[in-house]
Every structure is written in C-alpha cells, then in structure tokens.
Design a protein around this motif. Sequence first.
Motif, PDB file in Angstrom:
ATOM      1  N   TYR A 203     -50.619 -68.129  79.764  1.00 52.62           N
ATOM      2  CA  TYR A 203     -50.368 -66.944  79.180  1.00 52.62           C
ATOM      3  C   TYR A 203     -49.151 -66.871  78.401  1.00 52.62           C
ATOM      4  N   ASP A 204     -48.091 -67.244  78.893  1.00 53.77           N
ATOM      5  CA  ASP A 204     -46.741 -67.330  77.909  1.00 53.77           C
ATOM      6  C   ASP A 204     -46.865 -68.262  76.594  1.00 53.77           C
ATOM      7  N   ARG A 205     -47.801 -69.290  76.590  1.00 55.97           N
ATOM      8  CA  ARG A 205     -47.976 -69.911  75.174  1.00 55.97           C
ATOM      9  C   ARG A 205     -48.906 -69.149  74.576  1.00 55.97           C
ATOM     10  N   ALA A 206     -50.029 -68.557  75.003  1.00 58.77           N
ATOM     11  CA  ALA A 206     -50.890 -67.570  74.472  1.00 58.77           C
ATOM     12  C   ALA A 206     -50.007 -66.432  73.781  1.00 58.77           C
ATOM     13  N   CYS A 207     -49.258 -65.777  74.620  1.00 56.67           N
ATOM     14  CA  CYS A 207     -48.207 -64.660  73.810  1.00 56.67           C
ATOM     15  C   CYS A 207     -47.490 -65.338  72.641  1.00 56.67           C
ATOM     16  N   LYS A 208     -47.075 -66.588  72.687  1.00 52.99           N
ATOM     17  CA  LYS A 208     -46.323 -66.815  71.658  1.00 52.99           C
ATOM     18  C   LYS A 208     -47.116 -67.182  70.367  1.00 52.99           C
ATOM     19  N   TRP A 209     -48.426 -67.425  70.570  1.00 54.44           N
ATOM     20  CA  TRP A 209     -49.476 -67.719  69.601  1.00 54.44           C
ATOM     21  C   TRP A 209     -49.453 -66.450  68.633  1.00 54.44           C
ATOM     22  N   LEU A 210     -49.830 -65.325  69.773  1.00 51.21           N
ATOM     23  CA  LEU A 210     -50.092 -64.023  69.295  1.00 51.21           C
ATOM     24  C   LEU A 210     -48.822 -63.319  68.518  1.00 51.21           C
ATOM     25  N   GLU A 211     -47.816 -63.644  69.123  1.00 48.76           N
ATOM     26  CA  GLU A 211     -46.544 -63.169  68.128  1.00 48.76           C
ATOM     27  C   GLU A 211     -46.392 -63.713  66.735  1.00 48.76           C
ATOM     28  N   TRP A 212     -46.566 -65.063  66.912  1.00 50.60           N
ATOM     29  CA  TRP A 212     -46.854 -65.915  65.507  1.00 50.60           C
ATOM     30  C   TRP A 212     -47.879 -65.319  64.417  1.00 50.60           C
ATOM     31  N   MET A 213     -49.194 -65.014  65.053  1.00 48.04           N
ATOM     32  CA  MET A 213     -50.122 -64.536  64.329  1.00 48.04           C
ATOM     33  C   MET A 213     -49.970 -63.164  63.979  1.00 48.04           C
ATOM     34  N   THR A 214     -48.973 -62.305  64.772  1.00 47.21           N
ATOM     35  CA  THR A 214     -48.713 -60.840  64.431  1.00 47.21           C
ATOM     36  C   THR A 214     -47.721 -60.906  63.016  1.00 47.21           C
ATOM     37  N   ASN A 215     -46.656 -61.710  63.351  1.00 51.06           N
ATOM     38  CA  ASN A 215     -45.735 -62.116  62.253  1.00 51.06           C
ATOM     39  C   ASN A 215     -46.454 -62.425  60.808  1.00 51.06           C
ATOM     40  N   LYS A 216     -47.391 -63.225  61.046  1.00 51.19           N
ATOM     41  CA  LYS A 216     -48.170 -63.604  59.835  1.00 51.19           C
ATOM     42  C   LYS A 216     -48.824 -62.382  59.210  1.00 51.19           C
ATOM     43  N   ALA A 217     -49.750 -61.597  59.958  1.00 48.18           N
ATOM     44  CA  ALA A 217     -50.293 -60.747  59.673  1.00 48.18           C
ATOM     45  C   ALA A 217     -49.466 -59.607  58.806  1.00 48.18           C
ATOM     46  N   HIS A 218     -48.158 -59.299  59.162  1.00 47.21           N
ATOM     47  CA  HIS A 218     -47.590 -58.259  58.640  1.00 47.21           C
ATOM     48  C   HIS A 218     -46.466 -59.195  57.605  1.00 47.21           C
ATOM     49  N   THR A 219     -46.378 -60.355  57.268  1.00 45.46           N
ATOM     50  CA  THR A 219     -45.336 -60.786  56.339  1.00 45.46           C
ATOM     51  C   THR A 219     -45.814 -61.601  55.430  1.00 45.46           C
ATOM     52  N   HIS A 220     -46.910 -62.412  55.641  1.00 46.25           N
ATOM     53  CA  HIS A 220     -47.654 -63.510  54.675  1.00 46.25           C
ATOM     54  C   HIS A 220     -48.432 -62.769  53.665  1.00 46.25           C
ATOM     55  N   PRO A 221     -48.305 -62.761  52.568  1.00 45.33           N
ATOM     56  CA  PRO A 221     -48.902 -61.877  51.269  1.00 45.33           C
ATOM     57  C   PRO A 221     -50.442 -62.287  51.528  1.00 45.33           C
ATOM     58  N   ALA A 222     -50.908 -63.107  52.087  1.00 42.55           N
ATOM     59  CA  ALA A 222     -52.669 -63.178  52.259  1.00 42.55           C
ATOM     60  C   ALA A 222     -52.977 -62.522  53.328  1.00 42.55           C
ATOM     61  N   TYR A 223     -52.117 -62.137  54.037  1.00 42.07           N
ATOM     62  CA  TYR A 223     -52.633 -61.420  55.366  1.00 42.07           C
ATOM     63  C   TYR A 223     -52.416 -60.022  55.235  1.00 42.07           C
ATOM     64  N   ILE A 224     -51.407 -59.604  54.602  1.00 42.27           N
ATOM     65  CA  ILE A 224     -50.956 -58.022  54.421  1.00 42.27           C
ATOM     66  C   ILE A 224     -52.167 -57.452  53.971  1.00 42.27           C
ATOM     67  N   ASN A 225     -52.568 -56.407  54.440  1.00 44.59           N
ATOM     68  CA  ASN A 225     -53.639 -55.582  54.200  1.00 44.59           C
ATOM     69  C   ASN A 225     -55.083 -56.323  54.105  1.00 44.59           C
ATOM     70  N   THR A 226     -55.195 -57.317  54.855  1.00 43.74           N
ATOM     71  CA  THR A 226     -56.214 -58.177  54.895  1.00 43.74           C
ATOM     72  C   THR A 226     -56.721 -58.564  56.554  1.00 43.74           C
ATOM     73  N   VAL A 227     -55.926 -58.883  57.120  1.00 44.41           N
ATOM     74  CA  VAL A 227     -56.026 -59.241  58.476  1.00 44.41           C
ATOM     75  C   VAL A 227     -55.691 -57.846  59.459  1.00 44.41           C
ATOM     76  N   GLY A 228     -56.525 -57.056  59.969  1.00 44.05           N
ATOM     77  CA  GLY A 228     -56.298 -55.948  60.670  1.00 44.05           C
ATOM     78  C   GLY A 228     -56.727 -55.928  62.098  1.00 44.05           C
TER      79      GLY A 228
END
Length: 431
Positions: A203-228
Amino acid sequence: MYAGVLLFLACPFFAAAWLPGEHKQIFARSGVDLFNRSSLHEHGLIERSLPSIGNTVKVRGVNLGSYFVVENWMASTVFSSLDCDSQSEFDCVSSLQDQAKADKDFQGHWESWLTADDFKKMASYGLNTVRIPVGYWFLESLVDSSEHFPRGGEKYLDQAVQWAKDAGLYVIIELHGAPGAQATDAFTGQLNPSPGFYDNYNYDRACKWLEWMTNKAHTHPAYINTVGMIGLVNEPVRIGDSRYPNAQAQTDSMRSQYYPRAWTTIRNKEAALSISKDGQLHIQMMDKKWNSGDPNEFLPDRTFWHAAYDDHQYVKYTDAKVSHQGYLDFSCKDDRSGNWPVIVGEWSLSVNSDVEHNSDWDPNNDANKDFYRKWFAAQIMAYEKGQAIGWCFWSWSTSGLNDPRWDYQKGIDAGIILKNIDDAYTIGACS
C-alpha cells in the motif's frame, strides 16, 4: 462551465471535481474543443454528443491495452519478438536474464506499438478519451531487487499523454499493475501464485506511485488539462471468486486501509501544489458491482468526494443467453447503475468462448456483421444511460490475436464497430 447531463452543481458531493467538457475544456493543438458541440460544429467536425445532453458529451473512449502492461493473450507477437515464451512482463524480463537487453527490447515495443497518428485516428472516430493502464514499475525507485520489469518507460508514457493532448483527448491513468500484484492474472504485470498487494508495505509503494502521478498530472505540461482521473487499482480480488479464499479480508483491508491512504495522498499532494478544489483530479475506484465491497465505506471527507467509479462489463462472461438475440436483449436491458458517476472502463464484443470460433459468430462473416453493429450500439446505449457516464472499449490495438471483437481499429475495418458512434441511437438495436 457548461450545463450538462451530469448536473454536478446540483450535487454537493461532486460540485468541484472535473470531467472533460463539464468543468474543463480539453483542446486539441488546433484549438478545437472536442468535448463541445458548438466548437465541433464551428470547425465542421464529427459531433460527439447526444441530442438530449446539451453542450456536453459522454465519455467515449478506448483503452491502450498492452502498450505499457503487455498481456500475451492479446499481444503475442510482442513477447515472441523478444524471444521470451512468457505470459507476463515479469516472467519475460526474468527469462531474458539481461536487464539491459530487456530494457532495449521493451523500448522498441513502446516506440512501435502506437504513434501520434493513432491518437488522431481515435479523435476522427469520435472518441474523446483514452484510458492508459500503467504498472507501478514505471516509477523505478519502487522496484525491489527481486522484481524484474523493463525500465525506461516513463518518457514513453509522457509521450503518449502529449499525443493525447495534441489530439484533444481526455486521459484516465490507472494503476493496472499494483505492487505485489492485486490478482493472479498477467494484467498485473506478473503471475504471483497469490495476490501480494494487500499489505502495508505494498500500500505504501502504491501511494508513492499515486503521489508521483498526481504531481505529474498537475506539473507536467503534457498532463495539465489532459489527465483528469487516476484509478487507484484495477480489478482487485472479488468476493466469491473461488481463486481467492481470503478475498473478504483482502478487500476489507484495501477499502479500510489503502483507499483512505491513497485518497489522502492525492489530496495532500494537490494541497502542497496549491491546487484549488475546482482543479482536483477525479479519484477512481472499482464500482460496487465489481463485488469488492462498498468503495466509499471508509473514505475521508465524505462531503466532498471528487470520486469516480470503474465498472467492467464483459458480456461473454455473464449469464446472457448465447444467441444473437440473447446478447442484444441482455445489453439492451443492461443497467450499470451503482456508484455515481461510473464509467464502464472495460468491455468488448467478444462472445462466449464455446462459440466464439463458430461460423455463426465469425465477425468477418458478412452475415454476422449486422448483429455485431447492433450489439455494439446496444452496449453503447447501456453504458451512456443512468448513472453510467460513458465507456472505454478494450482495446485500441492487439497483435497476433487477429480478432476485431477485441480491437477497435480492426473492428472499424471489419465493419462491426460504428465509425460514427452516434449512429448507435438510430440503427434500431433495441427496437
């Protein structure tokens, strides 16, 4: 913000979460908003909406199966080209006994499986969403020394999201292969004899993955307003499945420990990034129809959920009467209501395994094509009504399988999938 069928403003639980066309517009590089009827008319493009839902459309999507989590049954030429006689990625990489070679070989797969033109073609067929299955090993720091997966996939995931952005497609990213494996199936990326996901370490590893993906969703130019939307875990064990005698305890653990931790991880990361509630991601869990228990039971902040739900409906595995009319009747009456809002995230045109190779069911036989088109239409209508806000077909591409009932592109070419999705409402599938 457009008024639409989801009526989020009337429901305080979902008021500030966003879905495409409802709270954020997803634009192609050309500037066309493919979720908005007025924009489509203005540019002379295919209309992706139903007559009764105003300016907003339903989610109409396709999965990128075997792009980043290869499954041999649907992509046999991938593993055969890598000289590994395997069912899962873990087994393939292990059998190669050469990490550098495995990395290079899989990078060749990622470079060739899809191109930017695939995403343009999706949009041209009236699709507006892609669901991308991803394994936890794409965050390479999570992989233990005893685990064997290909490396270097992150840049190809980023590229795929950019291609989706350029085509104006909404993106759902879901944790398809969880640490330890959430099931004993190759879709997890490994074939563990028993699911190892259901403990605090994983569960801890999965949560680290989710935190990483959440960060990408809000900071990576390709992901912003694309990954919802981010899916917490694909197809966990089901209560009553004879393969999983401990399913009740495992699903209880997942819902009471993992889901709340995952939820808090995503929201805390968004708070740290100063993301307003209007900009938060939808967090997706399996719908209660999956029979892993009530996904909402232990969630925090129950007055402001931003939740979405994933429902998989493969009619071939149901008790539908195995006849053309029986399948039509089943899908015409199908009601996917459960948790809300729900997306039917996986479905296909595959039929009961006992008859799938019979001439009466051959999708390449002209005599059967009218049935398949109508059954496609019946499923579309079922997955766009009630609490179901849309769907994602499994899958966009296959290799070696040569069955258009699992392959959207081949289904179009074979004439069993409607090129204009809105025709589903006019061909008389359920009349």
